[in-house]
Motif scaffolding. Structure first.
Motif, PDB file in Angstrom:
ATOM      1  N   UNK A  42       0.835  -1.200   0.000  1.00 30.90           N
ATOM      2  CA  UNK A  42       0.000   0.000   0.000  1.00 30.90           C
ATOM      3  C   UNK A  42       0.874   1.256   0.000  1.00 30.90           C
ATOM      4  N   UNK A  43       0.269   2.357  -0.453  1.00 30.01           N
ATOM      5  CA  UNK A  43       0.954   3.647  -0.452  1.00 30.01           C
ATOM      6  C   UNK A  43       0.703   4.309   0.899  1.00 30.01           C
ATOM      7  N   UNK A  44       1.641   4.144   1.817  1.00 28.43           N
ATOM      8  CA  UNK A  44       1.493   4.667   3.174  1.00 28.43           C
ATOM      9  C   UNK A  44       2.545   5.743   3.412  1.00 28.43           C
ATOM     10  N   UNK A  45       2.123   6.961   3.631  1.00 28.62           N
ATOM     11  CA  UNK A  45       3.090   8.027   3.879  1.00 28.62           C
ATOM     12  C   UNK A  45       3.406   8.106   5.366  1.00 28.62           C
ATOM     13  N   UNK A  46       4.485   8.762   5.683  1.00 29.02           N
ATOM     14  CA  UNK A  46       4.927   8.864   7.067  1.00 29.02           C
ATOM     15  C   UNK A  46       4.170   9.916   7.856  1.00 29.02           C
ATOM     16  N   UNK A  47       4.368   9.895   9.166  1.00 30.99           N
ATOM     17  CA  UNK A  47       3.775  10.879  10.067  1.00 30.99           C
ATOM     18  C   UNK A  47       4.419  12.248   9.844  1.00 30.99           C
ATOM     19  N   UNK A  48       3.605  13.303   9.869  1.00 30.04           N
ATOM     20  CA  UNK A  48       4.142  14.663   9.708  1.00 30.04           C
ATOM     21  C   UNK A  48       4.075  15.448  11.025  1.00 30.04           C
ATOM     22  N   UNK A  49       3.813  14.746  12.124  1.00 28.17           N
ATOM     23  CA  UNK A  49       3.805  15.359  13.462  1.00 28.17           C
ATOM     24  C   UNK A  49       2.904  16.584  13.552  1.00 28.17           C
ATOM     25  N   UNK A  50       1.748  16.515  12.906  1.00 26.20           N
ATOM     26  CA  UNK A  50       0.821  17.652  12.918  1.00 26.20           C
ATOM     27  C   UNK A  50      -0.078  17.648  14.156  1.00 26.20           C
ATOM     28  N   UNK A  51      -0.163  16.487  14.834  1.00 28.54           N
ATOM     29  CA  UNK A  51      -0.988  16.315  16.034  1.00 28.54           C
ATOM     30  C   UNK A  51      -2.487  16.483  15.785  1.00 28.54           C
ATOM     31  N   UNK A  52      -2.902  16.335  14.525  1.00 26.92           N
ATOM     32  CA  UNK A  52      -4.328  16.323  14.206  1.00 26.92           C
ATOM     33  C   UNK A  52      -5.041  15.226  14.996  1.00 26.92           C
ATOM     34  N   UNK A  53      -4.364  14.097  15.161  1.00 24.51           N
ATOM     35  CA  UNK A  53      -4.965  12.956  15.841  1.00 24.51           C
ATOM     36  C   UNK A  53      -5.249  13.243  17.304  1.00 24.51           C
ATOM     37  N   UNK A  54      -4.470  14.131  17.924  1.00 24.73           N
ATOM     38  CA  UNK A  54      -4.669  14.438  19.332  1.00 24.73           C
ATOM     39  C   UNK A  54      -6.022  15.119  19.568  1.00 24.73           C
ATOM     40  N   UNK A  55      -6.489  15.856  18.577  1.00 28.42           N
ATOM     41  CA  UNK A  55      -7.761  16.566  18.709  1.00 28.42           C
ATOM     42  C   UNK A  55      -8.931  15.777  18.155  1.00 28.42           C
ATOM     43  N   UNK A  94       6.878   0.665   8.606  1.00 26.24           N
ATOM     44  CA  UNK A  94       7.266   1.558   9.696  1.00 26.24           C
ATOM     45  C   UNK A  94       6.424   2.827   9.705  1.00 26.24           C
ATOM     46  N   UNK A  95       6.141   3.386   8.523  1.00 24.52           N
ATOM     47  CA  UNK A  95       5.260   4.554   8.449  1.00 24.52           C
ATOM     48  C   UNK A  95       3.874   4.213   8.983  1.00 24.52           C
ATOM     49  N   UNK A  96       3.395   3.034   8.619  1.00 29.84           N
ATOM     50  CA  UNK A  96       2.086   2.561   9.088  1.00 29.84           C
ATOM     51  C   UNK A  96       2.074   2.428  10.609  1.00 29.84           C
ATOM     52  N   UNK A  97       3.091   1.792  11.178  1.00 27.57           N
ATOM     53  CA  UNK A  97       3.133   1.581  12.622  1.00 27.57           C
ATOM     54  C   UNK A  97       3.305   2.889  13.377  1.00 27.57           C
ATOM     55  N   UNK A  98       4.161   3.790  12.863  1.00 23.55           N
ATOM     56  CA  UNK A  98       4.318   5.098  13.500  1.00 23.55           C
ATOM     57  C   UNK A  98       2.969   5.789  13.656  1.00 23.55           C
ATOM     58  N   UNK A  99       2.233   5.829  12.562  1.00 25.25           N
ATOM     59  CA  UNK A  99       0.972   6.547  12.568  1.00 25.25           C
ATOM     60  C   UNK A  99      -0.125   5.797  13.313  1.00 25.25           C
ATOM     61  N   UNK A 100      -0.138   4.467  13.216  1.00 30.09           N
ATOM     62  CA  UNK A 100      -1.161   3.688  13.916  1.00 30.09           C
ATOM     63  C   UNK A 100      -1.007   3.818  15.428  1.00 30.09           C
ATOM     64  N   UNK A 101       0.208   3.646  15.912  1.00 34.31           N
ATOM     65  CA  UNK A 101       0.410   3.709  17.354  1.00 34.31           C
ATOM     66  C   UNK A 101       0.242   5.132  17.887  1.00 34.31           C
ATOM     67  N   UNK A 102       0.725   6.113  17.138  1.00 34.30           N
ATOM     68  CA  UNK A 102       0.639   7.494  17.628  1.00 34.30           C
ATOM     69  C   UNK A 102      -0.790   8.030  17.561  1.00 34.30           C
ATOM     70  N   UNK A 103      -1.480   7.776  16.461  1.00 32.99           N
ATOM     71  CA  UNK A 103      -2.816   8.348  16.284  1.00 32.99           C
ATOM     72  C   UNK A 103      -3.854   7.699  17.198  1.00 32.99           C
ATOM     73  N   UNK A 104      -3.549   6.527  17.729  1.00 34.39           N
ATOM     74  CA  UNK A 104      -4.493   5.843  18.623  1.00 34.39           C
ATOM     75  C   UNK A 104      -4.090   5.961  20.090  1.00 34.39           C
ATOM     76  N   UNK A 105      -3.207   6.891  20.391  1.00 30.26           N
ATOM     77  CA  UNK A 105      -2.718   7.034  21.768  1.00 30.26           C
ATOM     78  C   UNK A 105      -3.851   7.231  22.766  1.00 30.26           C
ATOM     79  N   UNK A 106      -4.882   7.963  22.365  1.00 30.98           N
ATOM     80  CA  UNK A 106      -5.994   8.253  23.274  1.00 30.98           C
ATOM     81  C   UNK A 106      -7.237   7.414  22.985  1.00 30.98           C
TER      82      UNK A 106
END
Length: 209
Positions: A42-55, A94-106
């Motif tokens: 799949x075409x999975x891009x990396x995390x851009x540390x925007x913290x959109x997921x936190x909100x 790795x891009x997938x795991x970075x974003x999956x684990x970070x975006x689901x923190x809450x």
């Protein structure tokens, strides 16, 4: 009880898939359901540390990561398989795991979810890729499943893995160990709940003291 299996190889029927198949077959025989997600093609891009997921509770890029998040939430365990590239894991994975684990923190309580990594390589470099995947679990209060050897198979194509009898044996033992842990942890959770996790301290050294 269910385990989410993640194939990080772009070759859907390659060596990593063959290892995961052996694991999945044994896990099902132990009474655990499985659900597979293929990431490496799949075409999975990396995390851009925007913290959109936190909100918003989900990643700003609405792709396979957001599709997988609810499956991750419902699973009692996750196993991540990767080929070995330059002694590391697949980049999309790795891009997938970075974003999956970070975006689901809450949104996803990962405490005591069971984690396992599986790697495939032609010859070497697999143990560093193995360590790389396991770090996602150890930062998330997720116990790691071990087997009777490092969780790896060897081969250049899937047919080669058929000759790696110890590797396939390792996958079967890994599945049995994971099933045992899931059942044991589920029984303890039903009895006493999950262990308390503290999150009040955050070392940042911003006070310049």
């Amino acid at each position: 009880m269910k385990v989410l299996t993640v194939n990080g190889s772009p070759h859907l029927h390659g060596c990593t898939d063959r290892a995961l198949q052996e694991f999945e077959k044994t896990l099902v025989a132990c009474g655990i359901e499985i659900e597979r997600v293929n990431v490496g093609n799949k075409d999975i891009r990396g995390c851009i540390a925007c913290n959109y997921c936190r909100e918003h509770g989900r990643c700003v890029f609405n792709d396979l990561v957001n599709e997988t998040a609810p499956k991750f939430a419902q699973a009692d365990g996750i196993i991540v398989g990767t080929p070995t590239y330059y002694a590391g894991s697949n980049g999309q994975l790795l891009s997938f795991l970075d974003r999956l684990f970070y975006s689901t923190a809450k949104t996803v309580n990962k405490t005591m979810k069971i984690g396992a990594a599986v790697v495939s390589s032609r010859r070497g470099g697999s143990t560093s890729a193995f360590d790389e995947i396991n770090k996602y679990f150890t930062i998330s209060a997720m116990p790691i499943v071990s087997s009777t050897y490092w969780n790896e198979v060897h081969g250049f194509v899937a047919e080669d893995v058929e000759k790696d009898l110890e590797g396939l044996q390792t996958m079967r033992n890994l599945a049995r160990n994971m099933a045992f842990m899931i059942k044991a942890f589920k029984a303890q959770q039903d009895k006493e709940g999950l262990p308390e996790q503290e999150h009040t301290s955050f070392t940042s050294f911003m006070d310049k003291a």
